[in-house]
Structures are given as structure tokens and as C-alpha cells.
Scaffold this motif. Structure first.
Motif, PDB file in Angstrom:
ATOM      1  N   PRO A 269       0.818  -1.216   0.000  1.00 23.26           N
ATOM      2  CA  PRO A 269       0.000   0.000   0.000  1.00 23.26           C
ATOM      3  C   PRO A 269       0.852   1.267   0.000  1.00 23.26           C
ATOM      4  O   PRO A 269       2.037   1.251   0.359  1.00 23.26           O
ATOM      5  N   ALA A 270       0.225   2.360  -0.406  1.00 26.51           N
ATOM      6  CA  ALA A 270       0.877   3.666  -0.319  1.00 26.51           C
ATOM      7  C   ALA A 270       0.623   4.311   1.035  1.00 26.51           C
ATOM      8  O   ALA A 270       1.409   5.134   1.503  1.00 26.51           O
ATOM      9  N   TRP A 271      -0.509   3.933   1.661  1.00 29.21           N
ATOM     10  CA  TRP A 271      -0.905   4.501   2.951  1.00 29.21           C
ATOM     11  C   TRP A 271      -1.470   3.398   3.846  1.00 29.21           C
ATOM     12  O   TRP A 271      -2.029   2.420   3.346  1.00 29.21           O
TER      13      TRP A 271
ATOM     14  N   LEU B  71      -4.106   1.238   1.777  1.00 23.73           N
ATOM     15  CA  LEU B  71      -4.687   2.054   0.705  1.00 23.73           C
ATOM     16  C   LEU B  71      -3.681   2.260  -0.426  1.00 23.73           C
ATOM     17  O   LEU B  71      -2.535   2.655  -0.179  1.00 23.73           O
ATOM     18  N   GLU B  72      -4.123   2.014  -1.643  1.00 22.81           N
ATOM     19  CA  GLU B  72      -3.278   2.288  -2.800  1.00 22.81           C
ATOM     20  C   GLU B  72      -3.384   3.739  -3.241  1.00 22.81           C
ATOM     21  O   GLU B  72      -2.454   4.291  -3.814  1.00 22.81           O
ATOM     22  N   LYS B  73      -4.554   4.358  -2.985  1.00 18.07           N
ATOM     23  CA  LYS B  73      -4.800   5.741  -3.378  1.00 18.07           C
ATOM     24  C   LYS B  73      -4.779   6.660  -2.167  1.00 18.07           C
ATOM     25  O   LYS B  73      -4.972   6.219  -1.034  1.00 18.07           O
ATOM     26  N   HIS B  74      -4.568   7.925  -2.419  1.00 17.65           N
ATOM     27  CA  HIS B  74      -4.697   8.934  -1.372  1.00 17.65           C
ATOM     28  C   HIS B  74      -6.145   8.929  -0.879  1.00 17.65           C
ATOM     29  O   HIS B  74      -7.077   8.866  -1.679  1.00 17.65           O
TER      30      HIS B  74
ATOM     31  N   ASP C  82      -8.954  10.792  -2.535  1.00 17.50           N
ATOM     32  CA  ASP C  82      -9.460  10.334  -3.827  1.00 17.50           C
ATOM     33  C   ASP C  82     -10.514   9.246  -3.682  1.00 17.50           C
ATOM     34  O   ASP C  82     -11.049   8.760  -4.675  1.00 17.50           O
ATOM     35  N   LEU C  83     -10.802   8.843  -2.441  1.00 18.46           N
ATOM     36  CA  LEU C  83     -11.787   7.797  -2.201  1.00 18.46           C
ATOM     37  C   LEU C  83     -13.144   8.416  -1.869  1.00 18.46           C
ATOM     38  O   LEU C  83     -13.211   9.526  -1.333  1.00 18.46           O
TER      39      LEU C  83
ATOM     40  N   SER D 148     -15.092  10.400   1.980  1.00 24.17           N
ATOM     41  CA  SER D 148     -14.001  10.638   2.918  1.00 24.17           C
ATOM     42  C   SER D 148     -13.879  12.127   3.217  1.00 24.17           C
ATOM     43  O   SER D 148     -13.882  12.959   2.319  1.00 24.17           O
TER      44      SER D 148
END
Length: 199
Positions: A62-64, A101-104, A107-108, A111
Motif C-alpha cells: 500500500p501507499a498509505w 490504501l493504494e490511493k490517497h 481520492d476515495l 471521505s
């Protein structure tokens, strides 16, 4: 020739080590995310500290990492008012909900996100106290991991009890304060209270 190769290899290793050390000394962006009644803390995966390194074994790349804490029953079924009442008025067992999370998060869908800048020391303190909230076995690994609420997520057994005086949002405020954020923790019970203080 062999001496030159060794020298170049040594220089490359020193450069990589220096860059890595420099990155770990830089301030970091930490996010606070709100989902209805809950708030959670989102960490950049590339700044994960050793105390939380055990998370890597449970997630892909994941990025996050989004981490939230709450009542073991109500966190899993947030539309159940009976479980909410039990959680508020009777100290209950808790879990940590971790999402890779793969995205910021911004961007979901659905949220509400606020970004905070923490010093390198603040980030370390935050991660150390987050790690202390996990119930770990003798090998320093979580006791169990159940499927989470959405995406690549898990529920882990946590330390501490949930009740009216210490909700998931109180926990978020306490952990942010551990990281050096100027936030009031006493009677910070609602998600709205957390978000209003950091904006």
C-alpha cells in the motif's frame, strides 16, 4: 579493476544509506480521515517505523495505512444502535481497524480528510504509541487478524477499553497529541470535534 568496482559499490551503498537516513529525518504528512462517527489516522507506508513493521506481513504494497480504534462489536456493525449503547455505557473490548490504501484517501468516496505535518520525532512517537495499542504475542506479532470493513483491511485485537469517556475519537486525539499535534483530548468524543480542532 576489482578495486574500482568495490569502491564504486561502497560509494553507492553509502549514498543510499545517507538518502534513507535523510528521508527518515524529514517531516511527514499524516492524514486524519473521518467516516461518519469514526475518525482514523493515515500514515505514509514508506515512512513506516520498526514498531509497526509487522503490518507489512498482512498487506500487499500500500501507499498509505489507515488505522482506527474502536469497540470490538460496534466498529464492525456501526448501524446497530444497541451495540452503540452497550459500547458507550459499558467498558468493552476493542479492535484496531487497519486498511492498506493504494490511493490517497482524498481520492476515495465519502471521505473527509485533513492533512497534518509532523516532525520526524513526532512521527516516531506517534507510531510507537500506535504499535503499543496492538495486542501482540511473544514474537511481537498481532494475535489475530479478521477481515475488515472494506478494501484491503483487517481487524486486530487492541488494548484498552471503549466507553463514553474514551471513544474512537478520543483515541484519535490522544494519538495525534502523542505525535506533537496541539489538540484537546478531554471530552473530544465526536468525529466533528476532532476535525474542527485540526482545521
Amino acid at each position: 579493476m576489482k578495486t574500482l568496482i568495490v569502491a564504486l559499490g561502497t560509494a553507492l551503498l553509502i549514498t543510499l544509506a545517507t538518502n534513507e537516513a535523510g528521508a527518515s529525518d524529514e517531516p511527514a504528512t499524516v492524514l486524519v480521515v473521518r467516516h461518519r462517527w469514526h475518525t482514523g489516522i493515515v500514515l505514509p507506508a514508506d515512512r513506516l517505523a520498526p514498531p509497526l513493521a509487522f503490518l507489512d506481513a498482512h498487506f500487499g504494497d500500500p501507499a498509505w495505512y489507515e488505522i482506527g480504534w474502536g469497540d470490538n462489536d460496534f466498529y464492525r456493525r456501526t448501524d446497530n444502535l444497541w451495540l452503540l449503547g452497550k459500547a458507550l455505557f459499558w467498558p468493552t473490548d476493542t479492535v484496531l481497524h487497519v486498511v492498506g490504501l493504494e490511493k490517497h484517501p482524498a481520492d476515495l468516496p465519502n471521505s473527509d480528510v485533513e492533512a497534518l505535518c509532523l516532525s520526524a520525532d513526532g512521527l516516531k512517537r506517534l507510531q510507537t504509541t500506535l504499535a503499543a495499542d496492538f495486542k501482540l504475542n511473544a514474537d511481537g506479532r498481532p494475535l489475530a487478524a479478521d477481515p475488515g470493513l472494506y478494501g484491503d483491511s483487517r481487524f486486530f485485537p487492541a488494548r484498552g477499553h471503549f466507553w463514553f469517556g474514551r471513544t474512537c475519537n478520543t483515541w484519535t486525539a490522544q494519538r495525534l497529541r502523542d505525535g506533537g499535534v496541539d489538540i484537546r483530548t478531554f471530552m473530544t468524543l465526536r468525529a466533528k470535534s476532532v476535525m474542527a480542532q485540526i482545521r
